[in-house]
Design an enzyme around this catalytic site. Structure first.
Site, PDB file in Angstrom:
ATOM      1  CG  ASN A  77     -26.242 106.279 -15.066  1.00 42.97           C
ATOM      2  OD1 ASN A  77     -26.400 106.810 -13.966  1.00 42.97           O
ATOM      3  ND2 ASN A  77     -27.082 106.472 -16.067  1.00 42.97           N
ATOM      4  NE  ARG A  78     -26.354 111.645 -13.130  1.00 47.02           N
ATOM      5  CZ  ARG A  78     -27.034 111.424 -14.261  1.00 47.02           C
ATOM      6  NH1 ARG A  78     -27.493 110.215 -14.556  1.00 47.02           N
ATOM      7  NH2 ARG A  78     -27.259 112.414 -15.099  1.00 47.02           N
ATOM      8  CG  HIS A 103     -22.337 108.554 -19.316  1.00 48.36           C
ATOM      9  ND1 HIS A 103     -22.851 107.332 -18.936  1.00 48.36           N
ATOM     10  CD2 HIS A 103     -23.409 109.267 -19.778  1.00 48.36           C
ATOM     11  CE1 HIS A 103     -24.149 107.302 -19.167  1.00 48.36           C
ATOM     12  NE2 HIS A 103     -24.520 108.465 -19.666  1.00 48.36           N
ATOM     13  CG  HIS A 174     -25.258 107.532 -24.273  1.00 50.09           C
ATOM     14  ND1 HIS A 174     -26.315 108.310 -24.697  1.00 50.09           N
ATOM     15  CD2 HIS A 174     -25.218 107.664 -22.929  1.00 50.09           C
ATOM     16  CE1 HIS A 174     -26.866 108.894 -23.647  1.00 50.09           C
ATOM     17  NE2 HIS A 174     -26.228 108.527 -22.562  1.00 50.09           N
ATOM     18  CB  SER A 175     -27.173 104.672 -30.330  1.00 52.74           C
ATOM     19  OG  SER A 175     -25.961 104.497 -31.030  1.00 52.74           O
ATOM     20  CE1 TYR A 176     -27.735 110.617 -26.716  1.00 51.00           C
ATOM     21  CE2 TYR A 176     -29.889 111.568 -26.262  1.00 51.00           C
ATOM     22  CZ  TYR A 176     -28.555 111.417 -25.938  1.00 51.00           C
ATOM     23  OH  TYR A 176     -28.036 112.075 -24.852  1.00 51.00           O
ATOM     24  CG  ASP A 246     -31.833 109.504 -17.033  1.00 47.63           C
ATOM     25  OD1 ASP A 246     -31.168 108.479 -17.289  1.00 47.63           O
ATOM     26  OD2 ASP A 246     -31.332 110.639 -16.944  1.00 47.63           O
ATOM     27  CD  GLN A 283     -30.036 104.915 -16.760  1.00 48.31           C
ATOM     28  OE1 GLN A 283     -29.691 103.971 -16.038  1.00 48.31           O
ATOM     29  NE2 GLN A 283     -30.500 106.034 -16.248  1.00 48.31           N
ATOM     30  CD  GLU A 311     -27.699 105.340 -21.609  1.00 50.07           C
ATOM     31  OE1 GLU A 311     -26.794 105.497 -20.789  1.00 50.07           O
ATOM     32  OE2 GLU A 311     -28.668 106.116 -21.687  1.00 50.07           O
TER      33      GLU A 311
HETATM   34  C1  GLA Z   1     -27.445 109.078 -19.488  1.00 50.48           C
HETATM   35  C2  GLA Z   1     -27.886 109.507 -18.153  1.00 50.48           C
HETATM   36  C3  GLA Z   1     -28.679 110.749 -18.291  1.00 50.48           C
HETATM   37  C4  GLA Z   1     -27.941 111.797 -19.064  1.00 50.48           C
HETATM   38  C5  GLA Z   1     -27.517 111.233 -20.402  1.00 50.48           C
HETATM   39  C6  GLA Z   1     -26.650 112.164 -21.165  1.00 50.48           C
HETATM   40  O1  GLA Z   1     -28.237 108.256 -20.131  1.00 50.48           O
HETATM   41  O2  GLA Z   1     -28.592 108.523 -17.478  1.00 50.48           O
HETATM   42  O3  GLA Z   1     -29.034 111.217 -17.022  1.00 50.48           O
HETATM   43  O4  GLA Z   1     -26.830 112.213 -18.330  1.00 50.48           O
HETATM   44  O5  GLA Z   1     -26.821 110.081 -20.239  1.00 50.48           O
HETATM   45  O6  GLA Z   1     -27.200 113.415 -21.334  1.00 50.48           O
END
Ligand code: GLA
Length: 347
Positions: A77-78, A103, A174-176, A246, A283, A311
């Protein structure tokens, strides 16, 4: 089982590995990004389908900023302005998300070719060395991630990292997921339950404000199983800022790997994912930035909210938030964390 997964523009060969168990569950992984490329699990009728988003070729992974299935490092994350101080010394990280670091930076672990260690029918270990100064981080970091699939349809993800200088570490996956197995559909028909009474609200650039807030009485409250489509468009300032979910949830499990952190159910197929972690945060990201209809595996165009991410992590912007758990890794210590993904069926 090892297969070629093509190559990157510079000729680097990428490989794909498959883990299988006695139930027919298959998890495929790439040495690029230590990516989970696919997870095939049965539905109520025993029908196997892939429940994760991903790309058909290596170059798409190299160019994308979706982080499909990747291991994220050094810091999930940020980090605000990509800046932090460690022992009174200022550091400037790569800025790859507006003014902020996201990330792990421009060349995060998701873009790196990992070294493959021991491989068995049901497990694989990846490792990499992140050089001193990589993306602005101090210290040479040695990282490993081990995936293991058991016969109860549980995938464990075990991370380790050591450093030769004090540094920051916050690794995640970071799996979707889209448990429907129909990867052109959204996850709005999924029920999400997150065992967290608190979360960390964000500002307009998705940096935590530093407040640890209660979810009670808001659309952020997912402590009961909640159909995503029922809540995601509620008039809520936090949902508006992020275009959906998010947010970092402060898990009630608080480091206890035996307590579930989250359960996701897809009622139509019966597929259920239960997640456990020994980390304090998670997350929950509802794929809000998938708006450009990214084309993935099998030529499928993924819609916005076509997948959801869980996450496990230390909290975003931890180095600048004194009241958040620290993401500092000291020389001589080992960063060690386990996340468990258990797949099952609701009758
Ligand atoms: C994370 C962030 C989101 C976005 C995704 C990738 O989960 O929290 O804001 O940046 O990654 O698109």
């Amino acid at each position: 089982m090892k297969q070629s997964f093509g190559q990157l523009q510079d000729g680097t060969a990428v490989s794909r590995y498959c883990l299988t168990n006695e139930q027919g569950v298959t998890v495929s992984l790439l040495d690029l990004g230590a990516v989970i490329h696919g997870i095939l699990v049965p539905d109520r009728a025993g029908q196997l389908a892939d429940i994760t988003l991903g790309f058909a070729n290596a170059q798409d992974y190299a160019e994308s900023t979706t982080y499909f299935g990747a291991v994220i490092g050094r810091h999930a994350n940020r980090i605000k302005d990509g800046a932090f101080e460690l022992a009174g010394q200022p550091y400037q990280l790569a800025k790859n998300n507006g003014a902020n670091h996201l990330h792990g930076g421009l060349m995060g672990f998701d873009k790196r070719l990992w070294t493959v260690g021991t491989v068995t029918a049901d497990s694989i270990e990846f490792s990499l060395i992140s050089a001193d100064g990589d993306q602005g981080y101090p210290g040479t970091l040695s990282v490993s991630v081990r995936y293991h699939l058991d016969n109860n349809n549980q995938l464990s993800i075990e991370y380790r990292a050591t450093t030769d200088r004090d540094t920051l570490v916050n690794l995640t996956q970071h799996s979707y997921f889209n448990l429907s197995g129909q990867l052109d559909s959204t996850v709005l028909d999924h029920q999400v339950q997150i065992f967290a009474d608190r979360y960390t609200p964000v500002d307009a650039s998705l940096i935590p404000t530093g407040v640890i807030a209660s979810v009670a009485g808001s659309a952020l409250d997912l402590t009961q199983a909640t159909l995503l489509g029922d809540v995601i468009d509620q008039p809520n300032e936090q949902l508006r800022l992020a275009g959906g979910y998010d947010h970092n949830y402060v898990l009630n499990s608080a480091g206890d790997l035996t307590q579930p952190a989250a359960i996701v159910r897809h009622p139509a197929s019966g597929r259920v994912l239960t997640l456990y972690t020994d980390l304090p945060g998670m997350q929950f990201y509802s794929g809000n930035f998938l708006a450009e209809r990214t084309v993935g595996k099998q030529g499928i165009a993924y819609p916005q909210r076509g997948g959801l991410c869980l996450e496990t992590q230390l909290f975003p912007d931890a180095p600048n938030q004194p009241n958040f758990p620290s993401s500092i890794l000291r020389t001589g210590d080992t960063w060690h964390s386990t996340t468990l993904l258990r797949f099952s069926i609701d009758d």
